[in-house]
Design a protein around this motif. Sequence first.
Motif, PDB file in Angstrom:
ATOM      1  N   THR A   1       4.140  -4.566   6.147  1.00 15.95           N
ATOM      2  CA  THR A   1       4.814  -3.760   7.164  1.00 15.95           C
ATOM      3  C   THR A   1       3.905  -3.456   8.351  1.00 15.95           C
ATOM      4  O   THR A   1       4.249  -2.642   9.199  1.00 15.95           O
TER       5      THR A   1
ATOM      6  N   PRO B   1      10.266  -1.876   1.059  1.00 20.69           N
ATOM      7  CA  PRO B   1       9.655  -2.147   2.366  1.00 20.69           C
ATOM      8  C   PRO B   1       9.250  -3.612   2.547  1.00 20.69           C
ATOM      9  O   PRO B   1       9.294  -4.147   3.653  1.00 20.69           O
TER      10      PRO B   1
ATOM     11  N   SER C   1       3.001  -3.675   0.438  1.00 18.14           N
ATOM     12  CA  SER C   1       3.811  -2.938   1.414  1.00 18.14           C
ATOM     13  C   SER C   1       3.002  -2.602   2.654  1.00 18.14           C
ATOM     14  O   SER C   1       3.487  -2.720   3.789  1.00 18.14           O
TER      15      SER C   1
ATOM     16  N   PRO D   1       6.973   2.468   5.900  1.00 15.58           N
ATOM     17  CA  PRO D   1       8.256   1.978   5.449  1.00 15.58           C
ATOM     18  C   PRO D   1       9.359   2.966   5.673  1.00 15.58           C
ATOM     19  O   PRO D   1       9.119   4.104   6.012  1.00 15.58           O
ATOM     20  N   ASP D   2      10.593   2.516   5.423  1.00 16.05           N
ATOM     21  CA  ASP D   2      11.741   3.388   5.583  1.00 16.05           C
ATOM     22  C   ASP D   2      11.896   4.294   4.360  1.00 16.05           C
ATOM     23  O   ASP D   2      11.626   3.880   3.252  1.00 16.05           O
TER      24      ASP D   2
END
Length: 296
Positions: A280, A102, A276, A290-291
């Motif tokens: 993000t 991320p 992260s 995050p993905d």
Amino acid sequence: MSLRGWMLFAAMSIIWGIPYLLIKIAVEGVSVPVLVLARTAVGALVLIPLALNRAAWAPVLAHWKPVAAFAFFEIIAAWLLLSDAERHLSSSLTGLLIAAAPIVAALLERLTGGEHRLTPTRMAGLAVGLGGVALLAGPELAGGSAWPVTEVLLVALCYAIAPLIAARFLADVPTLPMTAACLGLAALIYAGPAAATWPAAVPSARVLVALAMLAVICTALAFIVFFALIREVGAARALVFTYVNPAVALAAGVIVLDEALTVGKVAGLALILAGSVLATRRTDGPAATPDPAASR
């Protein structure tokens, strides 16, 4: 969140937290191409019958170029590098390093013309997260594991590129047929290399169980549960589980494979997760999530 939502959330936290453990076991008995073929072929065979609506496949075919690019970064290249790296690295360290995806995605999103600027908070997140990566990777680089560590960091890069492709070119493509198509394409590509490196003897029961779990639970079932979680709680809330996966990967490696639990690993995990969250953030409000690619 409903009880069903919490159950799906818990399931995803585990399902995409244990692949690193299972990959570490599987590479003991089969080649990397065989491992990747097992995951992709079984996953495709399970998902394709669930996406037989011809109309749903039309957007996949219409966007075949970005679909192929997404498949390359998300599965074809990433799973090859990841599996090969785990021939030399512990599963827990691998899972922790992948958690940097991320952070890499946030940087790439900005460098490739994204609309979200690098605020001081996000820049601090990048610095903190990369510091965690350095803390984890440093001892391995000094100890002669430079290429396996590089492979894992390349996987994190792949997992950062894939969602950018999906967001910018595949937003209107249904996820289930697209996932089935990506897995099917990867299976076709790995069929030849897998046949050339097929094991001369039947692998141990331990390896076969790991392969089966990777293919059925961590690939096919994972996507089914993930789509159900999105329907239940929405896409943004669904992705929060990706913050839990690295801790699951660490715990699984320590408990099942007796991998070392060091202060450096715990500190590195804390830094990467904190980075992260900060990197993000879309605004100064709640952090964006995050993905899920970072968990596979």
